[in-house]
Write an enzyme that holds these catalytic residues in place. Structure first.
Site, PDB file in Angstrom:
ATOM      1  CG  ASP A  61      -5.150   4.593   2.601  1.00 15.30           C
ATOM      2  OD1 ASP A  61      -5.398   4.806   1.490  1.00 15.30           O
ATOM      3  OD2 ASP A  61      -4.520   5.082   3.174  1.00 15.30           O
ATOM      4  CB  THR A  94      -2.249   5.078  -2.178  1.00 16.16           C
ATOM      5  OG1 THR A  94      -3.684   4.461  -1.508  1.00 16.16           O
ATOM      6  CG2 THR A  94      -2.265   6.388  -1.508  1.00 16.16           C
ATOM      7  CB  THR A  95      -4.511   0.615  -4.295  1.00 17.87           C
ATOM      8  OG1 THR A  95      -4.512   0.795  -2.795  1.00 17.87           O
ATOM      9  CG2 THR A  95      -4.262  -0.958  -4.393  1.00 17.87           C
ATOM     10  CG  ASP A 387      -7.871   7.864   0.840  1.00 13.68           C
ATOM     11  OD1 ASP A 387      -7.193   8.497   1.496  1.00 13.68           O
ATOM     12  OD2 ASP A 387      -7.971   6.740   0.630  1.00 13.68           O
TER      13      ASP A 387
END
Length: 527
Positions: A61, A94-95, A387
């Site tokens: 994550d 998020t990445t 998520d």
């Protein structure tokens, strides 16, 4: 030399080119760090803390990885912040947001080297982002009216979100759990009502969704194991006043019987408190703090189930879910709001006994019980599920959906390229660079899967020249696939947040032309 000495000795500054280089390098290093975790074939990272316990976290994550890093580079910190915001705002991507910002800066570096002014690049990026956003808006699908289709969309989004996570093996099972849990919320984005309990043992497939609320506590000794139509008083109060609590106090008594008097008085005080609590007409008492033997005995005699040490998260959620409020004084029962549920009973999960509250007041409440091999697996499973839950709850509110698998990036890149061709002046270079940065995302997804990205992206680009194309990268077969058939979908809200945050972050770092590191404040010697 007079000019040089504005700053103190330990302070340092970097100007112009060097400052920009430092920013670019830091931001790109962060992007390279997380980019291997992107996509269904992305890898995980082990984060080992240097603290006493040498805690180990295994995760892919983006936000979790970046939050744990200690970073010195100011530009890198900006990227860590955008991933944090992305995590709070939409929960997923998020990445991607860090990788996109990193790619935008990589392209900007080349332009700066070609003597294009940063402000020109920023203006170009602004136009490109606007154009890319509009390109997405034209392609969104919204099935809010059709409940069947919308549920299918949610399933697809959940499965796509989970496919890059540890849960990818059982993604259908978990997607179903997540969709069921979120649909119970009926459109609220308050994930407090969904509780996740982690119990080591069994395999991930054994995880299940339970309607109601599970408290990770045992029922006390000699108390009813099952209560129907429960009236619950949730409290945060000390139930151990059967000791002299004035520390360091010396109580002088002239005989042993006086000690007994003191104890009796304290017992009496405790009994009065318990009587006040019982006067609320309850049959279940949940306390955050300890309940000592004597009050427990009194509750058991009154046929009231007393649960002690329900930690704060537990009682806050319990109060929310049963519709009660946390009480700490018991003088006026009429002002205390009690919680209600249909049934309280003890259940077993694995080795542990837990207390199950079913038929709770807040109909949308539910508990997801995760099972798995070890704590590390469970923690990562919880992050992955979180998520998915975030994305789904956002999608229920904003039901616009896009295809996934690098398709949105190709759609945006195509429109941005066309804009670059029609824009006069140096800005067009920046706009073109923006489109290259967008294409980097499908490229990285392909690279992470060990595929020939150059070949695939070229094929994709050709496919996307056709009208109404739904092609993206199918990582499983290693070729260009039809995303609509494969059911790979993403939430529009996530993509939009990625696009806007990454552009703004890149723009902010581009504006930098000087880095001043301040001298640390010295501690004066107070001898």
């Amino acid at each position: 030399m007079a000019v040089e000495k504005i700053l103190k000795d330990e302070a340092s500054e970097e100007k112009g080119e060097r400052a920009r280089m430092a920013s670019f390098v830091g931001a790109m290093a962060i992007a390279d760090l997380v980019k291997t975790t992107l996509g269904p074939k992305g890898m995980d990272k082990i984060l080992q803390s240097t603290g006493r316990g040498r805690e180990v976290t295994v995760t892919n994550d983006g936000a979790t990885i970046l939050k744990s890093l200690h970073i010195d580079n100011p530009a890198a910190k900006v990227l860590v912040d955008i991933s944090k915001v992305q995590d709070d705002e939409v929960g997923d991507g998020t990445t991607s947001v860090v990788v996109l910002a990193g790619e935008l800066l990589r392209e900007a570096e080349k332009l700066v080297a070609a003597k294009i002014h940063p402000m020109t690049i920023i203006a170009g990026y602004r136009m490109a982002a606007e154009c890319a956003h509009n390109a997405l808006l034209q392609k969104v699908v919204d099935n809010k009216e059709n409940e069947e289709k919308f549920k299918l969309d949610l399933m697809k989004i959940a499965m796509t979100t989970l496919s890059s996570k540890i849960l990818s093996q059982d993604k259908e099972h978990f997607a179903k759990l997540a969709v069921d849990a979120v649909l119970r919320l009926k459109g609220s984005t308050n994930l407090e009502a969904i509780q996740i309990i982690k119990k080591p043992g069994g395999s991930l497939k054994d995880s299940f969704l339970d309607e109601g609320f599970i408290l990770d506590k045992k029922i006390g000794i000699g108390q009813p194991k099952r209560i129907e139509n429960a009236k619950i008083l949730v409290a945060n109060t000390a139930m151990d006043t059967d000791k002299v609590k004035i520390y360091g106090a010396r109580v002088r008594v002239d005989s042993m019987s006086r000690v007994a008097d003191i104890e009796a008085a304290e017992k009496q005080k405790m009994r009065e408190k318990v009587d006040k609590i019982i006067a609320h007409g309850i049959n279940c008492f949940v306390n955050r703090q300890l309940i000592y033997n004597f009050p427990e005995e009194l509750f058991a005699n009154a046929g009231i189930l007393a649960i002690e040490h329900a930690d704060f998260d537990g009682i806050e959620r319990l109060a929310l879910v049963t519709g009660g409020e946390i009480a700490s004084t018991f003088d006026n029962p009429e002002s205390v709001k009690l919680g209600h549920c249909k049934l309280i009973e003890e259940i077993m999960i694995g080795e542990d006994k837990l207390i199950h509250f079913s038929g709770v007041e807040l109909g949308q409440a539910c508990t997801i019980v995760l099972r798995g091999a070890s704590h590390h697996v469970l923690d990562e499973a919880e992050r992955s599920l979180h998520d998915a839950l975030c994305v789904l709850s956002q999608t229920v509110n904003d039901s616009r959906v896009l295809l996934g698998g690098g398709w949105p990036e190709m759609v945006m890149a195509k429109d941005v390229d066309e804009l670059a061709r029609t824009t006069p002046g140096k800005k067009s270079h920046a706009i073109e660079a923006f489109s290259r940065a967008l294409v980097a995302i499908p490229t990285i997804i392909a690279d992470n899967a060990g595929l020939d990205s150059a070949e695939l992206i070229a094929q994709l680009r050709a496919e996307h020249q056709k009208e109404g194309c739904t092609a993206g990268i199918d990582v499983i077969t290693g070729s260009v696939g039809d995303m609509a058939e494969l059911g790979i979908s993403e939430a529009f809200k996530v993509k939009q947040a990625i696009l806007l945050s990454a552009t703004e972050a890149a723009e902010m770092i581009l504006r930098v032309d000087q880095i001043i590191t301040c001298a640390p404040r010295r501690r004066e010697d107070r001898m």
